[in-house]
Design an enzyme around this catalytic site. Sequence first.
Site, PDB file in Angstrom:
ATOM      1  N   SER A 140      36.379   0.104 -29.942  1.00 46.60           N
ATOM      2  CA  SER A 140      36.308   1.375 -29.232  1.00 46.60           C
ATOM      3  C   SER A 140      36.720   2.545 -30.119  1.00 46.60           C
ATOM      4  CB  SER A 140      37.218   1.325 -27.995  1.00 46.60           C
ATOM      5  OG  SER A 140      36.746   0.362 -27.089  1.00 46.60           O
ATOM      6  N   GLY A 173      24.232  -7.205 -34.212  1.00 46.64           N
ATOM      7  CA  GLY A 173      22.915  -7.762 -33.909  1.00 46.64           C
ATOM      8  C   GLY A 173      22.008  -7.723 -35.125  1.00 46.64           C
ATOM      9  N   ARG A 306      13.868 -17.800   3.223  1.00 49.14           N
ATOM     10  CA  ARG A 306      14.860 -18.853   3.383  1.00 49.14           C
ATOM     11  C   ARG A 306      15.497 -18.770   4.762  1.00 49.14           C
ATOM     12  NH1 ARG A 306      16.698 -23.713   1.327  1.00 49.14           N
ATOM     13  NH2 ARG A 306      18.940 -23.910   1.606  1.00 49.14           N
ATOM     14  N   GLY A 396      22.914 -22.192  -3.955  1.00 49.55           N
ATOM     15  CA  GLY A 396      22.799 -23.105  -5.091  1.00 49.55           C
ATOM     16  C   GLY A 396      21.576 -22.806  -5.943  1.00 49.55           C
ATOM     17  N   THR A 417      30.507  -3.687 -22.073  1.00 48.96           N
ATOM     18  CA  THR A 417      31.353  -3.587 -23.269  1.00 48.96           C
ATOM     19  C   THR A 417      30.644  -2.885 -24.424  1.00 48.96           C
ATOM     20  OG1 THR A 417      32.562  -5.603 -22.695  1.00 48.96           O
ATOM     21  CG2 THR A 417      32.578  -4.938 -25.014  1.00 48.96           C
ATOM     22  N   GLU A 419      27.991  -0.653 -26.815  1.00 54.77           N
ATOM     23  CA  GLU A 419      27.654   0.783 -26.769  1.00 54.77           C
ATOM     24  C   GLU A 419      28.757   1.566 -26.049  1.00 54.77           C
ATOM     25  OE1 GLU A 419      24.764   2.489 -27.892  1.00 54.77           O
ATOM     26  OE2 GLU A 419      23.944   0.724 -28.845  1.00 54.77           O
ATOM     27  N   ASP A 421      32.938   0.607 -24.510  1.00 53.56           N
ATOM     28  CA  ASP A 421      33.604  -0.060 -23.391  1.00 53.56           C
ATOM     29  C   ASP A 421      33.640   0.882 -22.190  1.00 53.56           C
ATOM     30  OD1 ASP A 421      35.781  -2.202 -22.447  1.00 53.56           O
ATOM     31  OD2 ASP A 421      36.523  -0.194 -21.970  1.00 53.56           O
TER      32      ASP A 421
END
Lengths: 644, 644
Positions: A140, A173, A306, A396, A417, A419, A421
Amino acid sequence: MTDDLPNRVREVLDGRWAPLRQAARDKLDDRFVTVPGETGEQARERISRLVRQIPAEVGVAAGFPAEFGGAGDPGGSMVATETLAQVDLSLMVKAGVQWGLFGGAVFSLGTRRHHEAWLPGIISGDVMGCFAMTETGHGSDVQRLRTTAVYDPASQSFDLHTPYQGARKDYIGNAARDGRMAVVFAQLVVGERRHGVHAFLVPIRDEDGRPLPGVTIGDAGAKAGLLGVDNGRISFDHVRVDREMLLDRYGQVAPDGTYTSSIENDTRRFFTMLGTLVRGRVSVGGSASAAAKNALTIAVRYGETRRQFTAPDSDREVVLNDYLAHRRKLLTALARSYAYTFAQERLVRDLSDALTAGEVDDRRQRELESRAAGLKAMQTWNATRTIQMCREACGGAGYLAENRLPGLKADTDVFTTFEGDNTVLLQLVGKGLLTGYRDAFGSLDGWGKAAFAAEQVREMVLERTAARTLITRLVDAVPKRGDASVGLTERGWHLNMFEEREKHLLEGAVRRLRRGAETKRDRPFDIFNDVQDHVLEAAQAHVHRIVLEAFVAGIEETTDPAAKQLLEKVCDLYALSTIEADKGWFLEHERLTPARAKAVTGAVNDLLNELRPRMTTLVDAFGIPDAWLHAAILREEPGRQAEM
Amino acid sequence: MTDDLPNRVREVLDGRWAPLRQAARDKLDDRFVTVPGETGEQARERISRLVRQIPAEVGVAAGFPAEFGGAGDPGGSMVATETLAQVDLSLMVKAGVQWGLFGGAVFSLGTRRHHEAWLPGIISGDVMGCFAMTETGHGSDVQRLRTTAVYDPASQSFDLHTPYQGARKDYIGNAARDGRMAVVFAQLVVGERRHGVHAFLVPIRDEDGRPLPGVTIGDAGAKAGLLGVDNGRISFDHVRVDREMLLDRYGQVAPDGTYTSSIENDTRRFFTMLGTLVRGRVSVGGSASAAAKNALTIAVRYGETRRQFTAPDSDREVVLNDYLAHRRKLLTALARSYAYTFAQERLVRDLSDALTAGEVDDRRQRELESRAAGLKAMQTWNATRTIQMCREACGGAGYLAENRLPGLKADTDVFTTFEGDNTVLLQLVGKGLLTGYRDAFGSLDGWGKAAFAAEQVREMVLERTAARTLITRLVDAVPKRGDASVGLTERGWHLNMFEEREKHLLEGAVRRLRRGAETKRDRPFDIFNDVQDHVLEAAQAHVHRIVLEAFVAGIEETTDPAAKQLLEKVCDLYALSTIEADKGWFLEHERLTPARAKAVTGAVNDLLNELRPRMTTLVDAFGIPDAWLHAAILREEPGRQAEM
């Protein structure tokens, strides 16, 4: 209301970049859609391959100038990221690293010679790169990162060095596998003088993919999600970087070591450099909301088929969406999703307009940065919460990878988190509000000084961000503190409540800070820290307000009457459920009477009944292609769930 | 306070089964601890191997009678599950399926001949088995599951059949790989008569692991977590099951097909059968809280060393735990964790006493079932929320598998769903409260009838569950609605606030149901459904109250003065932060004035300051061995984070 209502609402939501969104729907076919249950190696291989195949029409590189292969459309590139987020989040992050962070840094922090030499290769994907800012010891507080770049006039190069393990670049990355270059942030040192953090374009691998001499690259290993992204760790052992590779838009080093910059103050220069990278934050916030829309679409459609338990008056089992508790979870989340859609569209538009207009004034720039930070924090938290809720709403089935929700959850989890926090970002928003935008640079250096600068809540802080005339008119139309006599669905009342909360929270924080500054002179850290929760609350109230304003402005721009009517109801639900969720504050500060607070809950439940028949309309209007949803429970043959 | 305070508090938390907890710490070494980043296949292989090697001292099979190889200690087996949850959640679930659900069903629903024939092999792990209840189409509403077992007197066997795909057994642990047998729940049909759901012990694989004829076994595939558990799907195509394999404790079929049962009503019989399986629910709730303790220990210890940003009066960076917002998140979660520890210990004790005492009366049985359901729901939701918060509190490091949090999060996520969906469970609790325990069986059959039965809030509903005399004395010592004059840390005031909230919510729900029963005669489903959110809120308030009562009782039993003093503070924080979180309700119902609501927030912040020096004490007292934490960030060499 008509049968094509979903399409008509979709047109509204698609906004200014509708053609680009449609192009993504057309071009990003099955091939690009996430594959559940892959190993890390399989995911990296697949994403590494696909990231280079993203059709140009999707627009991931649209933000670069046309002369280098882009389209001069920075808003388009942010929208492109959002669409990728609905297809595969690893693909979105990988593209975001390459064209947003890495390419964006070269473009924003570099100068003409860097653009000409590198942008074509970056845009085409031939030069894959990293954005090497975060260090193990400093995430940060990037201004204090520890990597050093010491200039040597003799060789006209920088000595790039990682002094100890805590200073290695971490979570980067594209580092573990694909990156050939990296934009490395390091403390620039010339002779005895430190000039603060600067960015350097540094080759890290040779053509065969081997780390270059002096460069050590590790793998960050298994992660909760984003398996297709090759995050890694990079250390430099006195690596020589050519003088020309300093990205020198904001600070230049002459061959003899003379340092020049148009911005004298180191801190201010650093935050100006960071400010040019605000697009990444905007993309992350928008992508989080986009992914949450996948989850909502899955949960709402599943909840419509459902069945569970029989109704007392029938042998027929009841569909989940008919249960009040289920509807409450899904519809209030849908209302938030709509609200953020309008806020995000407005932010992208405003930022895009500012970027294409060239220079914008400082005040406008800081307002955009603050809005990007606040919307990033609130959208990513909301996505985490919404996707979790959708997972649970599918029981489930929601836990099986084949139904997509586990991937959406695990992949977006880190968005709160990276780019920035979220807590740190909201604190930035809060401090910006407190000190007024003009003083913001001075207060960004840590957690303490704001206390001394906070003289007053500036008029401008509460400046309306969207549809000013309309909103002023709506607010003025209701009596202040209008209780009982004012209808619960009066938009002016909602706006006034949101505004009052923000204003009161800010004033209270300033009062407490001022008192603290008098009584805690010997404990300067505590002055601000003791009020931290209050400041964060004010920042959240601020974001809630600008989101509501954007929603109101978005409805105002809607021309289709049926779409408009539905959006008004959704906006009612957003405003009232937000007030309900924070009714403790409104009651504590006597902005709600107990009777009216109960009436708000009643009004929310009434809206849940009214909107019940439109639940599927609301998700259909997101316009997410079935292939992108990729959930087995939505593909079941009808007989599977059938009753005997 | 003294240096051995963590140990002294740990002794309190360890409770009645302290020796068993210590045995687990001693015996479950590195070998058993979770391995991050495994593939599904690797995880299944490892867990399948390890589950058979769990040392007997850990007590996973302690609940079975000594004559078959157990220890006659059902509480011990539930505690054993909790300890496994801190080591590897797949191992915990796999053990829970084998000895808890499968073995537990054979023991509880079977009779002497089943015990003698099968329990020794089940306890030793030679006979691995499944608990095949849930179907694709019916999870929560298990009474309506669709698998059929039709008795044929000629062959003296049952014809076990899956009539269509929605009736296949789904999500079944141990099915995809290891299970040789399964306890299968099916609708028993003899001649023209249906007798409701019964359990059958059915072989599903041969000695070489191949599915037996007529048995089709599928793999549930990749899941969000619990990679080491081989969940699968089982269908039966007219499989012949011997008459002797009906687990016939509660319902018997004679050779000629004559059906007998000591419980005449089908529904009541079914819920009696389910009631014997309450242990699984207790274990899941306890395990969720146990896993959350790992997360809290990791986040608190990391927050004590991780530094970010400098204080205004120093060059030294500030540790995360010193920030108010960070401390607020972690310490309020720690307080909840302590509260649930006492509530869980008391539940296990009471249930264990009831089980070993033999027959308990219906009312006691239903109280235990309700408490197990409520604590399962609230503990699992709390664990999901707490682990998520801890992940974020550790920033990017929290996203790496090597730091354990991703595994804790993904593995526990389904706990809010399995062994009963949390919303359905809380609704059971709420309906139990509404109708009084005596009528509970009648109201368990769906979502509607309770409205008609709910005549009044029974006295017994608000019966105190722990330390009755003490709590009555504490409550009586403060004036009702005691505002301003009553200290904010008066325990009697806390207890009174929790109790009043529950009572008022229940009374309100009954009032609304009664009104609905008059006005919505033509819409019976809506009578209850329109009040569903209210009933769920009442159920939550009920659980909050019994948790606080257990905390108070636990402190009362604490003899060590230093431990007791610390626990009183933690209990203050639990009570006040719970009131603060629901201050909207208390203000709306005039149980708090605005001024006192603000004072509550002030008191919470004061407690956060007071408890700041004890944050690590509070996690050390959980007594989790370092090997079980298994987080790289806690193993770093000190230099890695060091400042230059």
